[in-house]
Scaffold this active site. Structure first.
Site, PDB file in Angstrom:
ATOM      1  N   ASP A  87       0.865  -1.173   0.000  1.00 51.79           N
ATOM      2  CA  ASP A  87       0.000   0.000   0.000  1.00 51.79           C
ATOM      3  C   ASP A  87       0.907   1.230   0.000  1.00 51.79           C
ATOM      4  O   ASP A  87       2.109   1.133   0.233  1.00 51.79           O
ATOM      5  CB  ASP A  87      -0.904  -0.020   1.242  1.00 51.79           C
ATOM      6  CG  ASP A  87      -1.995   1.049   1.226  1.00 51.79           C
ATOM      7  OD1 ASP A  87      -2.309   1.582   0.133  1.00 51.79           O
ATOM      8  OD2 ASP A  87      -2.542   1.352   2.300  1.00 51.79           O
ATOM      9  N   HIS A  88       0.306   2.369  -0.278  1.00 53.95           N
ATOM     10  CA  HIS A  88       0.985   3.649  -0.082  1.00 53.95           C
ATOM     11  C   HIS A  88       0.486   4.267   1.220  1.00 53.95           C
ATOM     12  O   HIS A  88      -0.723   4.397   1.423  1.00 53.95           O
ATOM     13  CB  HIS A  88       0.699   4.609  -1.245  1.00 53.95           C
ATOM     14  CG  HIS A  88       1.367   4.222  -2.516  1.00 53.95           C
ATOM     15  ND1 HIS A  88       0.774   4.378  -3.754  1.00 53.95           N
ATOM     16  CD2 HIS A  88       2.589   3.675  -2.762  1.00 53.95           C
ATOM     17  CE1 HIS A  88       1.600   3.962  -4.692  1.00 53.95           C
ATOM     18  NE2 HIS A  88       2.698   3.527  -4.126  1.00 53.95           N
ATOM     19  N   TYR A  92      -5.037   4.326   0.476  1.00 53.75           N
ATOM     20  CA  TYR A  92      -6.052   3.407  -0.054  1.00 53.75           C
ATOM     21  C   TYR A  92      -5.638   2.814  -1.402  1.00 53.75           C
ATOM     22  O   TYR A  92      -6.409   2.793  -2.348  1.00 53.75           O
ATOM     23  CB  TYR A  92      -7.422   4.090  -0.163  1.00 53.75           C
ATOM     24  CG  TYR A  92      -7.875   4.778   1.094  1.00 53.75           C
ATOM     25  CD1 TYR A  92      -7.641   4.215   2.350  1.00 53.75           C
ATOM     26  CD2 TYR A  92      -8.552   5.989   1.044  1.00 53.75           C
ATOM     27  CE1 TYR A  92      -8.058   4.845   3.515  1.00 53.75           C
ATOM     28  CE2 TYR A  92      -8.979   6.626   2.215  1.00 53.75           C
ATOM     29  CZ  TYR A  92      -8.721   6.049   3.444  1.00 53.75           C
ATOM     30  OH  TYR A  92      -9.130   6.675   4.597  1.00 53.75           O
ATOM     31  N   HIS A  93      -4.391   2.311  -1.458  1.00 57.71           N
ATOM     32  CA  HIS A  93      -3.858   1.700  -2.674  1.00 57.71           C
ATOM     33  C   HIS A  93      -3.400   0.267  -2.420  1.00 57.71           C
ATOM     34  O   HIS A  93      -2.284  -0.101  -2.793  1.00 57.71           O
ATOM     35  CB  HIS A  93      -2.682   2.526  -3.215  1.00 57.71           C
ATOM     36  CG  HIS A  93      -3.029   3.929  -3.569  1.00 57.71           C
ATOM     37  ND1 HIS A  93      -2.066   4.916  -3.706  1.00 57.71           N
ATOM     38  CD2 HIS A  93      -4.213   4.533  -3.811  1.00 57.71           C
ATOM     39  CE1 HIS A  93      -2.652   6.064  -4.018  1.00 57.71           C
ATOM     40  NE2 HIS A  93      -3.957   5.855  -4.078  1.00 57.71           N
ATOM     41  N   PRO A  94      -4.220  -0.596  -1.800  1.00 58.61           N
ATOM     42  CA  PRO A  94      -3.759  -1.961  -1.551  1.00 58.61           C
ATOM     43  C   PRO A  94      -3.622  -2.750  -2.856  1.00 58.61           C
ATOM     44  O   PRO A  94      -4.407  -2.584  -3.777  1.00 58.61           O
ATOM     45  CB  PRO A  94      -4.864  -2.545  -0.664  1.00 58.61           C
ATOM     46  CG  PRO A  94      -6.096  -1.783  -1.046  1.00 58.61           C
ATOM     47  CD  PRO A  94      -5.614  -0.390  -1.359  1.00 58.61           C
TER      48      PRO A  94
END
Length: 555
Positions: free
Chosen positions: A296-297, A470-472
């Site tokens: 994630d980020h 919110y970049h899984p």
């Protein structure tokens, strides 16, 4: 009722929506999309400026949270995933970033043969309908007749230009199109907004596809994949308390997100054998990579008070929000017609880094992404974070019950490099906000605040305030078939099971720089050609710009 189709797609999100449209395009194949969520109608989803609402509404979101994160003081972080037509493309921030050329070259080097930048660029171009908005960019690098409208905000607030000029004054590059030849520098941000409306995958792909007689959507909960003699033959679903099976004559394709795709694989007997045995699930294919490699980020909001009342804070009251909403409803214009992320930057953290590993989103208000905690008064902020953390997490089952939420552990900040990188991000943002371009606007620092200067003080701030972007991704990693950690091969086929593919952000070998909606849609586009048996689009020979000083300087 027995339902069947040639292709059964689980999930109507970024990849699934694009895939449904392409597989049904010729009319030769029937496509059935399974989606647990409901309609995307209504202003909370369709108005870009309302983006903080849908991702915090249980009606549209699966409502997942991480387990307590051991390196963030035991905090549990939200992990929104779209449970609605259009999936996460209907609740996201609408930011459009393809990813850097070197991200995709790394995929290919990691075993995802045929996914280098030269291979994927034609698919980005096929999906795009790009509008420069008079801000430059080279149309030769962009698509101009695809279904996905990509635009730029008006950048009418002077703070957007101040941010770009400040980056330039600090010695960094500028770029008029980070999605084109030059993916490094400060410049205008792009968004999936068209005529003032969120241009989700539902609007870009699905609506048109569902008008075809050979494409349909069915609202239900996907419980597991039905596998008979090593072949996926359908999906077990539940609707209204009744369990039934949807049959796939040709293939089942999982496009259920980097959280739900590995969960469904494990519920179906595909995953780490010991973990499946813990839950009494029979092993169909022992793939230890299912649920592993979660990335994630993570980001911080660096906030600065504004000396002039020019920020979006003036709308942060009941009357202001009503005025913005009314204007949008009547005319599809005003600040409600933009996601308000209109300037950005992609920069390198230090000499020896060959392409950007830090991203900035600039926003002319000091507020949390979830819209819950506006700062007291006018301010602005940069969301900043490292793009290639070495930390890895996992998704696991908590139960064999398909309705049980999975266990999600990102394992954020588990490497010392993460702390070094985040301290650098904070100090770099402070340097940018201190440039002459911000002199007319910048007041005191709101967050972290003047009291946080030492490494220990910054670490305490990071531990308490770092938030997911919110970049899984990465939990069903793509690689070569002889790679024990890979789950799907370079044609998105699940290794060890026939007629089953995965096509969404879970197959990314490593997280690309920037936001993930664009590369997820690209996966759907490219997977469609693999499923249909090709031919693939011919590779591009475009050469992206790499900073010639990357070995000597970060600027």
């Amino acid at each position: 009722m027995i339902m069947e189709a040639d292709f059964v797609i689980v999930g109507s999100g970024s990849a699934g929506g694009a895939l449904a449209a392409r597989l049904s395009e010729s009319g030769a194949h029937s496509v059935l999309v399974l989606e647990h969520g409901g309609t995307d109608a209504g202003p909370f989803i369709q108005m870009p400026g309302a983006l903080s609402y849908p991702m915090n509404m249980r009606r549209y979101d699966w409502g997942y949270w991480s387990d307590p994160e051991p390196h963030l003081g035991g905090r549990r972080l939200p992990c929104p995933r779209g449970k609605v037509i259009g999936g996460s493309s209907s609740i996201n921030g609408m930011v459009y970033v393809r990813g850097h050329a070197k991200d995709f070259d790394h995929w290919a080097e990691s075993g995802a043969d045929g996914w280098a930048y030269a291979d994927v660029l034609p698919y980005f171009k096929r999906m795009e309908h790009w509008h420069s908005g008079g801000h430059g960019g080279d149309p030769a690098w962009r698509g101009t007749d695809g279904p996905l409208h990509v635009t730029r905000g008006p950048r009418s607030n002077p703070l957007f230009e101040a941010f770009v000029r400040a980056g330039e004054q600090a010695g960094f590059e500028t770029t008029d199109d980070y999605n084109g030849e030059k993916g490094e520098g400060f410049g205008p941000f792009e968004q999936t907004v068209w005529k003032g409306r969120r241009w989700s995958v539902a609007n870009a792909y699905l609506r048109g596809a569902l008008r075809r007689p050979n494409c349909a959507i069915h609202r239900c909960l996907a419980r597991r994949i039905v596998i008979e003699e090593g072949r996926a033959t359908g999906v077990e679903i539940e609707r209204g308390g009744r369990v039934s099976v949807v049959r796939a004559r040709r293939e089942v394709i999982l496009c259920a997100s980097s959280i739900n795709s590995p969960k469904l694989l494990m519920l179906s007997g595909i995953g780490p054998a010991a973990h499946l045995a813990e839950h009494g699930i029979g092993v169909v294919a022992d793939r230890p990579g299912v649920g592993a490699n979660l990335q994630d980020h993570l980001e911080l909001y660096i906030q600065q008070a504004a000396r002039l009342p020019i920020t979006l804070y003036r709308y942060w009251n009941l009357l202001g929000k009503a005025t913005v909403g009314a204007r949008w409803l009547l005319t599809r214009t005003g600040i409600g017609a933009s996601n308000n992320f209109e300037s950005c930057a992609f920069v390198r953290s230090k000499p020896g880094v060959d392409y950007p590993d830090i991203q900035f989103h600039f926003l002319p208000i000091a507020v949390r992404y979830d819209g819950r905690a506006a700062a007291e008064g006018h301010g602005f902020q940069a969301h900043v974070g490292p793009m290639r953390s070495p930390s890895r997490g996992r998704v696991a089952l908590t139960s064999a019950d398909p309705k049980a939420a999975p266990s999600i552990l990102f394992n954020y900040m588990s490497h010392e490099a993460d702390w070094v990188d985040f301290r650098r991000c904070i100090r770099l943002t402070r340097e940018i906000f201190a440039q002459p371009a911000f002199a007319p606007y910048a007041g005191k620092e709101i967050q972290p605040g003047e009291g946080a200067r030492s490494d220990d003080e910054l670490d305490a701030f990071i531990r308490e305030h770092a938030e997911s972007a919110y970049h899984p991704c990465g939990t069903v990693r793509m690689g070569r078939r002889d790679d024990a950690a890979a789950v799907v091969d370079p044609e998105c086929r699940v290794i060890g099971v026939e007629a089953l593919r995965v096509a969404d952000s879970s197959i990314f070998p490593r997280i690309p720089y920037g936001n993930l909606n664009a590369p997820s849609i690209m996966v759907g586009e490219k997977a469609a050609d693999h499923i249909l048996g090709g031919p693939m689009l011919p590779p591009s020979n475009a050469e992206p710009w790499i900073n010639p000083r990357w070995r000597e300087s970060a600027r």
